[in-house]
Design a protein around this motif. Structure first.
Motif, short mmCIF file in Angstrom:
data_model
loop_
_atom_site.label_atom_id
_atom_site.label_comp_id
_atom_site.label_asym_id
_atom_site.label_seq_id
_atom_site.Cartn_x
_atom_site.Cartn_y
_atom_site.Cartn_z
N PHE A 151 0.83 -1.21 0.00
CA PHE A 151 0.00 0.00 0.00
C PHE A 151 0.86 1.26 0.00
CE2 PHE A 151 -3.53 2.54 2.27
CZ PHE A 151 -4.01 3.02 1.05
N LEU A 152 1.93 1.25 0.78
CA LEU A 152 2.85 2.40 0.77
C LEU A 152 3.44 2.60 -0.63
CD1 LEU A 152 4.63 1.88 4.20
CD2 LEU A 152 3.36 3.93 3.49
N ASP A 153 3.79 1.52 -1.31
CA ASP A 153 4.31 1.62 -2.67
C ASP A 153 3.25 2.21 -3.61
OD1 ASP A 153 6.71 0.51 -1.84
OD2 ASP A 153 6.29 -1.48 -2.67
N ALA A 154 2.01 1.73 -3.48
CA ALA A 154 0.93 2.23 -4.33
C ALA A 154 0.67 3.72 -4.07
CB ALA A 154 -0.35 1.42 -4.10
N LEU A 155 0.72 4.12 -2.81
CA LEU A 155 0.53 5.54 -2.49
C LEU A 155 1.67 6.39 -3.06
CD1 LEU A 155 -0.71 5.20 1.18
CD2 LEU A 155 -2.03 6.14 -0.73
N ALA A 156 2.89 5.89 -2.99
CA ALA A 156 4.03 6.61 -3.54
C ALA A 156 3.89 6.75 -5.05
CB ALA A 156 5.34 5.90 -3.19
N GLU A 157 3.48 5.69 -5.72
CA GLU A 157 3.27 5.76 -7.17
C GLU A 157 2.16 6.74 -7.50
OE1 GLU A 157 2.71 1.95 -9.02
OE2 GLU A 157 4.56 1.18 -8.14
N ALA A 158 1.10 6.75 -6.71
CA ALA A 158 -0.01 7.67 -6.96
C ALA A 158 0.44 9.12 -6.77
CB ALA A 158 -1.18 7.35 -6.04
N ASP A 159 1.37 9.35 -5.85
CA ASP A 159 1.89 10.70 -5.65
C ASP A 159 2.59 11.21 -6.91
OD1 ASP A 159 1.00 10.92 -3.04
OD2 ASP A 159 2.91 10.35 -2.14
#
Length: 157
Positions: A135-143
């Motif tokens: 989830f942290l990776d997905a949030l970083a990508e979304a940023d």
């Protein structure tokens, strides 16, 4: 649980800054992800709810996913995790839906984790950690994803 708390705090900070919400469906993690997210002060700003979906009965009662909806799916599989992530997001009205069944991560991210451990509690923590990391990776990508321009604002004459 302390290692999960560190991850959950980072998730909470990102979700709060983005004004986004999450709902969680867990199986093998047994609710550890929800517990970690809820332990962060201010959780009501980003955590909308979750469920431990460990049995078919729980899947039907908590997600409304019956046998017809399971056609072609195996419960401990990535396609099932993707389907349940969508369901839990939709049922809670969240921006993000997460599901873990041993295949951890928010759709479309996939990460199958095999711990090789016989210790059930250690496996639960490993699944929870993998889910939070994905989830942290997905949030970083979304940023970093380009944002769509706002629609034009027209006025009637």
């Amino acid at each position: 649980m302390r290692e999960l708390m560190d991850r959950a705090s980072r998730v909470a900070a990102r979700l709060t800054a983005r004004r986004e919400t999450v709902a969680v469906a867990e199986s093998s993690a047994g609710g550890l992800v929800a517990a970690a997210l809820l332990a962060v002060p201010g959780a009501s700003a980003y955590f909308l709810g979750g469920a431990v979906v460990y049995t078919g009965a729980a899947r039907r009662a908590l997600l409304g996913l019956d046998e017809a909806g399971m056609a072609g799916l195996r419960s401990a599989s990535e396609p099932y995790a993707e389907r349940v992530a969508v369901l839990v997001r939709e049922r809670h009205g969240a921006v993000w839906g997460l599901c873990e069944t041993g295949a951890a991560g928010p759709a479309p991210r996939r990460a199958t984790l095999e711990t090789g451990l016989a210790d059930r509690a250690a496996n639960m923590e490993a699944f929870a950690a993998a889910m939070l990391d994905a989830f942290l990776d997905a949030l970083a990508e979304a940023d970093w994803a380009p944002q769509a321009p706002p629609p034009p604002q027209g006025r009637a004459p």
